[in-house]
Motif scaffolding. Structure first.
Motif, PDB file in Angstrom:
ATOM      1  N   GLN A   3      43.402  -4.978 -39.666  1.00 61.75           N
ATOM      2  CA  GLN A   3      42.970  -6.366 -39.486  1.00 61.75           C
ATOM      3  C   GLN A   3      43.392  -6.895 -38.122  1.00 61.75           C
ATOM      4  O   GLN A   3      42.621  -7.602 -37.453  1.00 61.75           O
ATOM      5  CB  GLN A   3      43.559  -7.243 -40.587  1.00 61.75           C
ATOM      6  CG  GLN A   3      43.308  -8.731 -40.401  1.00 61.75           C
ATOM      7  CD  GLN A   3      43.915  -9.544 -41.520  1.00 61.75           C
ATOM      8  OE1 GLN A   3      43.313  -9.660 -42.580  1.00 61.75           O
ATOM      9  NE2 GLN A   3      45.097 -10.094 -41.305  1.00 61.75           N
ATOM     10  N   LEU A   4      44.609  -6.579 -37.703  1.00 63.03           N
ATOM     11  CA  LEU A   4      45.094  -7.021 -36.396  1.00 63.03           C
ATOM     12  C   LEU A   4      44.185  -6.497 -35.287  1.00 63.03           C
ATOM     13  O   LEU A   4      43.843  -7.232 -34.347  1.00 63.03           O
ATOM     14  CB  LEU A   4      46.525  -6.529 -36.205  1.00 63.03           C
ATOM     15  CG  LEU A   4      47.220  -6.847 -34.882  1.00 63.03           C
ATOM     16  CD1 LEU A   4      47.320  -8.348 -34.654  1.00 63.03           C
ATOM     17  CD2 LEU A   4      48.619  -6.213 -34.855  1.00 63.03           C
ATOM     18  N   HIS A   5      43.755  -5.244 -35.400  1.00 65.26           N
ATOM     19  CA  HIS A   5      42.834  -4.680 -34.412  1.00 65.26           C
ATOM     20  C   HIS A   5      41.484  -5.396 -34.439  1.00 65.26           C
ATOM     21  O   HIS A   5      40.883  -5.653 -33.381  1.00 65.26           O
ATOM     22  CB  HIS A   5      42.643  -3.189 -34.664  1.00 65.26           C
ATOM     23  CG  HIS A   5      43.679  -2.335 -34.008  1.00 65.26           C
ATOM     24  ND1 HIS A   5      43.500  -1.767 -32.770  1.00 65.26           N
ATOM     25  CD2 HIS A   5      44.921  -1.961 -34.411  1.00 65.26           C
ATOM     26  CE1 HIS A   5      44.575  -1.072 -32.438  1.00 65.26           C
ATOM     27  NE2 HIS A   5      45.457  -1.170 -33.421  1.00 65.26           N
ATOM     28  N   VAL A   6      40.988  -5.692 -35.629  1.00 66.34           N
ATOM     29  CA  VAL A   6      39.715  -6.395 -35.755  1.00 66.34           C
ATOM     30  C   VAL A   6      39.788  -7.766 -35.079  1.00 66.34           C
ATOM     31  O   VAL A   6      38.880  -8.166 -34.337  1.00 66.34           O
ATOM     32  CB  VAL A   6      39.322  -6.535 -37.246  1.00 66.34           C
ATOM     33  CG1 VAL A   6      38.161  -7.511 -37.420  1.00 66.34           C
ATOM     34  CG2 VAL A   6      38.963  -5.167 -37.824  1.00 66.34           C
ATOM     35  N   VAL A   7      40.873  -8.479 -35.323  1.00 70.05           N
ATOM     36  CA  VAL A   7      41.023  -9.818 -34.752  1.00 70.05           C
ATOM     37  C   VAL A   7      41.140  -9.753 -33.227  1.00 70.05           C
ATOM     38  O   VAL A   7      40.534 -10.566 -32.509  1.00 70.05           O
ATOM     39  CB  VAL A   7      42.239 -10.526 -35.377  1.00 70.05           C
ATOM     40  CG1 VAL A   7      42.540 -11.827 -34.645  1.00 70.05           C
ATOM     41  CG2 VAL A   7      41.995 -10.791 -36.858  1.00 70.05           C
ATOM     42  N   ARG A   8      41.905  -8.811 -32.728  1.00 67.04           N
ATOM     43  CA  ARG A   8      42.017  -8.672 -31.268  1.00 67.04           C
ATOM     44  C   ARG A   8      40.668  -8.363 -30.645  1.00 67.04           C
ATOM     45  O   ARG A   8      40.315  -8.882 -29.585  1.00 67.04           O
ATOM     46  CB  ARG A   8      43.031  -7.575 -30.931  1.00 67.04           C
ATOM     47  CG  ARG A   8      44.472  -8.031 -31.086  1.00 67.04           C
ATOM     48  CD  ARG A   8      45.450  -6.935 -30.753  1.00 67.04           C
ATOM     49  NE  ARG A   8      46.811  -7.463 -30.657  1.00 67.04           N
ATOM     50  CZ  ARG A   8      47.909  -6.774 -30.909  1.00 67.04           C
ATOM     51  NH1 ARG A   8      47.811  -5.498 -31.267  1.00 67.04           N
ATOM     52  NH2 ARG A   8      49.095  -7.334 -30.795  1.00 67.04           N
ATOM     53  N   ARG A   9      39.901  -7.507 -31.295  1.00 65.34           N
ATOM     54  CA  ARG A   9      38.597  -7.128 -30.759  1.00 65.34           C
ATOM     55  C   ARG A   9      37.633  -8.313 -30.749  1.00 65.34           C
ATOM     56  O   ARG A   9      36.927  -8.539 -29.770  1.00 65.34           O
ATOM     57  CB  ARG A   9      38.022  -5.975 -31.577  1.00 65.34           C
ATOM     58  CG  ARG A   9      36.595  -5.585 -31.227  1.00 65.34           C
ATOM     59  CD  ARG A   9      36.473  -5.055 -29.819  1.00 65.34           C
ATOM     60  NE  ARG A   9      37.132  -3.781 -29.675  1.00 65.34           N
ATOM     61  CZ  ARG A   9      37.042  -3.016 -28.588  1.00 65.34           C
ATOM     62  NH1 ARG A   9      36.325  -3.410 -27.559  1.00 65.34           N
ATOM     63  NH2 ARG A   9      37.681  -1.861 -28.520  1.00 65.34           N
ATOM     64  N   LEU A  10      37.587  -9.084 -31.832  1.00 68.76           N
ATOM     65  CA  LEU A  10      36.646 -10.200 -31.867  1.00 68.76           C
ATOM     66  C   LEU A  10      37.016 -11.263 -30.842  1.00 68.76           C
ATOM     67  O   LEU A  10      36.135 -11.867 -30.209  1.00 68.76           O
ATOM     68  CB  LEU A  10      36.531 -10.780 -33.281  1.00 68.76           C
ATOM     69  CG  LEU A  10      37.662 -11.657 -33.835  1.00 68.76           C
ATOM     70  CD1 LEU A  10      37.548 -13.108 -33.415  1.00 68.76           C
ATOM     71  CD2 LEU A  10      37.696 -11.556 -35.356  1.00 68.76           C
ATOM     72  N   ALA A  11      38.317 -11.524 -30.666  1.00 72.17           N
ATOM     73  CA  ALA A  11      38.734 -12.521 -29.682  1.00 72.17           C
ATOM     74  C   ALA A  11      38.342 -12.083 -28.274  1.00 72.17           C
ATOM     75  O   ALA A  11      37.877 -12.894 -27.462  1.00 72.17           O
ATOM     76  CB  ALA A  11      40.239 -12.751 -29.768  1.00 72.17           C
ATOM     77  N   ARG A  12      38.516 -10.784 -28.006  1.00 73.74           N
ATOM     78  CA  ARG A  12      38.155 -10.272 -26.684  1.00 73.74           C
ATOM     79  C   ARG A  12      36.642 -10.270 -26.485  1.00 73.74           C
ATOM     80  O   ARG A  12      36.133 -10.728 -25.454  1.00 73.74           O
ATOM     81  CB  ARG A  12      38.704  -8.855 -26.504  1.00 73.74           C
ATOM     82  CG  ARG A  12      38.486  -8.306 -25.090  1.00 73.74           C
ATOM     83  CD  ARG A  12      39.156  -6.964 -24.895  1.00 73.74           C
ATOM     84  NE  ARG A  12      38.401  -5.889 -25.539  1.00 73.74           N
ATOM     85  CZ  ARG A  12      38.778  -4.612 -25.504  1.00 73.74           C
ATOM     86  NH1 ARG A  12      39.913  -4.261 -24.909  1.00 73.74           N
ATOM     87  NH2 ARG A  12      38.045  -3.683 -26.098  1.00 73.74           N
ATOM     88  N   THR A  68      46.497   2.492 -30.391  1.00 74.78           N
ATOM     89  CA  THR A  68      45.704   1.558 -29.590  1.00 74.78           C
ATOM     90  C   THR A  68      44.245   1.493 -30.009  1.00 74.78           C
ATOM     91  O   THR A  68      43.655   0.412 -30.039  1.00 74.78           O
ATOM     92  CB  THR A  68      45.779   1.955 -28.103  1.00 74.78           C
ATOM     93  OG1 THR A  68      47.157   1.965 -27.703  1.00 74.78           O
ATOM     94  CG2 THR A  68      45.026   0.959 -27.235  1.00 74.78           C
ATOM     95  N   THR A  69      43.657   2.635 -30.356  1.00 70.57           N
ATOM     96  CA  THR A  69      42.224   2.674 -30.643  1.00 70.57           C
ATOM     97  C   THR A  69      41.885   2.802 -32.122  1.00 70.57           C
ATOM     98  O   THR A  69      40.737   2.583 -32.515  1.00 70.57           O
ATOM     99  CB  THR A  69      41.585   3.864 -29.912  1.00 70.57           C
ATOM    100  OG1 THR A  69      42.090   5.090 -30.483  1.00 70.57           O
ATOM    101  CG2 THR A  69      41.879   3.812 -28.412  1.00 70.57           C
ATOM    102  N   LEU A  70      42.856   3.183 -32.936  1.00 67.73           N
ATOM    103  CA  LEU A  70      42.669   3.492 -34.354  1.00 67.73           C
ATOM    104  C   LEU A  70      41.821   4.731 -34.582  1.00 67.73           C
ATOM    105  O   LEU A  70      41.390   4.989 -35.704  1.00 67.73           O
ATOM    106  CB  LEU A  70      42.081   2.305 -35.136  1.00 67.73           C
ATOM    107  CG  LEU A  70      43.039   1.199 -35.558  1.00 67.73           C
ATOM    108  CD1 LEU A  70      42.348   0.239 -36.515  1.00 67.73           C
ATOM    109  CD2 LEU A  70      44.300   1.744 -36.200  1.00 67.73           C
ATOM    110  N   ALA A  71      41.585   5.522 -33.546  1.00 67.95           N
ATOM    111  CA  ALA A  71      40.865   6.781 -33.725  1.00 67.95           C
ATOM    112  C   ALA A  71      41.739   7.765 -34.493  1.00 67.95           C
ATOM    113  O   ALA A  71      42.964   7.775 -34.342  1.00 67.95           O
ATOM    114  CB  ALA A  71      40.491   7.366 -32.364  1.00 67.95           C
ATOM    115  N   PRO A  72      41.149   8.617 -35.345  1.00 66.68           N
ATOM    116  CA  PRO A  72      41.933   9.621 -36.074  1.00 66.68           C
ATOM    117  C   PRO A  72      42.690  10.536 -35.121  1.00 66.68           C
ATOM    118  O   PRO A  72      42.187  10.891 -34.049  1.00 66.68           O
ATOM    119  CB  PRO A  72      40.870  10.392 -36.858  1.00 66.68           C
ATOM    120  CG  PRO A  72      39.726   9.439 -36.991  1.00 66.68           C
ATOM    121  CD  PRO A  72      39.720   8.642 -35.726  1.00 66.68           C
ATOM    122  N   VAL A  73      43.898  10.911 -35.511  1.00 67.96           N
ATOM    123  CA  VAL A  73      44.758  11.766 -34.694  1.00 67.96           C
ATOM    124  C   VAL A  73      45.020  13.069 -35.450  1.00 67.96           C
ATOM    125  O   VAL A  73      45.466  13.047 -36.598  1.00 67.96           O
ATOM    126  CB  VAL A  73      46.097  11.061 -34.378  1.00 67.96           C
ATOM    127  CG1 VAL A  73      47.070  12.018 -33.702  1.00 67.96           C
ATOM    128  CG2 VAL A  73      45.858   9.828 -33.514  1.00 67.96           C
TER     129      VAL A  73
END
Length: 282
Positions: free
Chosen positions: A155-164, A249-254
């Motif tokens: 969710q934190l990533h989603v919010v950062r992305r939408l704000a940007r 940073t990206t949430l890509a699978p590692v």
């Protein structure tokens, strides 16, 4: 001292305009109520950054996949306001459903990429609901800062992305997960755990921290994750939605740990869904 409560966007913006004219900075802490120490830590973080702090309380129907889960979500506005008042928050914004979604409301904010997989893969439409309501709250409050917990890491990533992406002039602050003494991440749903489930629940954090330590020491990722899933089931969890290693940073699978990552999990005890995550460093 009681905390002022406003219920309309007009009333909120009247306050914000007054504060802006005085040259004051503003932080917002979006919540769905049923406040616990995790929420209060977000308010403290907001108070440390801004002159004025708005706490919002809105149980957002658009982010629930289950009508039963929405109905069961605790509504404790009076108790929440009493918890907030001593901290020094300036106002509680507590709109009703029609104020947030007027008749004929037909707009959805959808964030691709970081919303896919993990919770997004198991809760279709959930992050559209989150992104839509958070966008509205950021615009309604006009805040300089917005504080969100790292427990809801996707969710934190989603919010950062939408704000940007939407050029909303707000700094999104991620705040550390607050835990019980036995390690269980604080959640409004924890109160619904039975005594036996409450004994099992801390094992989610224990297993994640143990896996993170082994990964940091060089353990192979796939084998470590498989062992952790087996440990959760053996300890009494009823279902594991996911337990994955993702890029910080990206949430890509590692697949191999070469840079900072997060180990994220969602698991069920009965009809209660618990989520957690821990940082992993190579």
């Amino acid at each position: 001292m009681s905390l002022p409560i406003v219920r309309t966007v007009h009333a909120l913006r009247t306050l914000v305009t007054r504060w802006r004219r005085a040259g004051e900075t503003i932080a917002v802490v979006p919540t769905m109520g049923a406040l616990h120490e995790g929420h209060l830590s977000l308010v403290s973080a907001a108070l440390a950054r801004a002159d004025r702090v708005i706490v919002t309380l809105f149980v957002n129907p658009k982010q629930f996949n289950s009508a039963a889960d929405l109905a069961a979500y605790p509504r404790t506005e009076e108790e929440d306001a009493a918890k907030l008042a001593p901290l020094g928050a300036d106002v509680l914004f507590a709109p009703d459903g029609e104020e947030m979604y007027a008749p004929g409301f037909s707009t959805t904010v959808s964030v691709s990429g970081v919303s896919e997989g993990l919770c997004g893969g198991h809760r279709p439409g959930h992050f559209d609901g989150v992104a839509t309501v958070v966008t509205k709250l950021l615009l309604q409050s006009g805040a300089d800062f917005a504080c969100f917990g790292e427990k809801d890491f996707q969710q934190l990533h989603v919010v950062r992305r939408l704000a940007r992406d939407l050029d909303i002039p707000v700094e999104i602050i991620g705040c550390p997960t607050v835990r019980e003494g036995d390690g269980l991440a604080l959640s409004s749903r924890n109160v619904r755990l039975s005594d036996s489930q409450r004994e099992i629940a801390p094992r989610l954090a224990e297993i994640l921290f143990d896996a993170a330590a082994r990964l940091a020491a060089g353990a192979e990722a796939d084998a470590t994750l498989a062992a952790s899933r087996s440990a959760l089931m053996n300890d009494g969890f009823d279902m594991i939605e996911y337990l994955e290693l993702r890029d910080e940073t990206t949430l890509a699978p590692v697949g191999r740990l070469t840079r900072p990552a997060r180990l994220l999990a969602a698991a069920w005890l009965g009809d209660i869904r618990l989520i957690d995550n821990v940082a992993v460093s190579p």
